[in-house]
Design a protein around this motif. Sequence first.
Motif, PDB file in Angstrom:
ATOM      1  N   THR A 211       0.455  -1.191   0.429  1.00 46.73           N
ATOM      2  CA  THR A 211      -0.549   0.306  -0.267  1.00 46.73           C
ATOM      3  C   THR A 211       0.794   1.584  -0.156  1.00 46.73           C
ATOM      4  N   HIS A 251      -9.197   3.100  -5.149  1.00 49.72           N
ATOM      5  CA  HIS A 251      -9.363   2.622  -3.247  1.00 49.72           C
ATOM      6  C   HIS A 251      -9.650   4.173  -2.930  1.00 49.72           C
ATOM      7  N   ASN A 322     -13.941   7.193  -1.226  1.00 54.18           N
ATOM      8  CA  ASN A 322     -13.709   5.752  -1.513  1.00 54.18           C
ATOM      9  C   ASN A 322     -14.638   5.289  -3.145  1.00 54.18           C
TER      10      ASN A 322
END
Length: 401
Positions: A211, A251, A322
Amino acid sequence: MRKHLLTCQFYILVLAFAVSLCNSCTEPFASELLPEAESIRVVDATLTNELKNHEVFLSRSSLERGDLQIEQNATIQILVNNQLMFTFTETVPGTYISDQIFQAVAGTEYQLQIVTSDKKTYSSKSVTLSQTSQIANVMAQKTLTDTGNEGILITVDSFDPTGNSTYYKYEYEETYKIIAPNWVPLQLVAGPEEFQSVGIVNRDPDKEEKTCYSTDKSNSIILTKTFGAGEDRVSDFQVRFLNRNNYIISHRYSILVKQFVLSQQAYTFYEKLQDFSGSESLFSQSQPGFINGNIFSDDTSNERVVGIFEVSSVSEKRAFFNYVDFFPNEDLPPYIDECKRTTIANGDPSIYEPVRSNQVSFVGEITNQATGGVEAYIIVPRVCGDCNVLGSNVAPDFWEE
């Protein structure tokens, strides 16, 4: 460090000029569009009411070479009410940072003065801080464009009850989360060069590779005005459109929108630059002429300078969203890479160099069912298994989940 939007826009403009003069089959540009000099000085300078080190960028565009040259070793200072107050130091080539932190204040006159390494001097007109106007909202909403593109529209609202702001410029800084789609907790490492072999080990648990976060800044001129609109209100003004297939919204996404209140002169300058850098207007029959700002040569009236010294009030606001907020239970946008898998037999020396130079990521192996030995390795481009290719594995201080 602020991206120098003016310089980037003018660089494109100058190159377009050079190409059009040499190669265009359309009508030639009018001679007054180009200065007689070999190069044009370009100044990008903005003061704001933010308490910070302010920045000036100097360069020179060369029509002969068709490139942009950084202007080094200049002396830059700002006069406040005709008295020297702030000096600047060149920190990287062409970029000059104020030696002290300060902010522009209302009711004060500011003037930029430049002395280049070849002892030429330039000055701006004296300017004052623009009216302050705060951003009320930054909104993200699902939309379908007139051309049938579905995505997320970022809009801004603001209101100045005094009615004195009128002219606005927007910039944005977008930050987004990246999750490597083919990350696995194992990786390939290269053995001694003489053996040209590789092996499987655990990834370093202290190095985040799944990430990451990346930040991009706007690279276009975004303008609007409320002049003649009845009230000084900006409503649902578009600053960014993100196609639903843009991987950066896969994301979590954040955008920081900055609103600059401009003077009428600064607005007109940016408006002309915006029009001039458009692909159609560059070759049209109605070119707007040389783009004059408020910076001039002190030595000769014949030298043309491209640049605007502006003193703007700034307001900013951040928004997060998101992908699933707008597209629940739907496939994510395509990743930036196809992540095509390649299978290479164990012992094949062709895998050694890509592993040694960190060009690939390991995603799996094929084992012999009888012996349990590794018969082949399955790899993908590194970007598919290591997010650090695209960003930083350290979350920004402002980040919220």
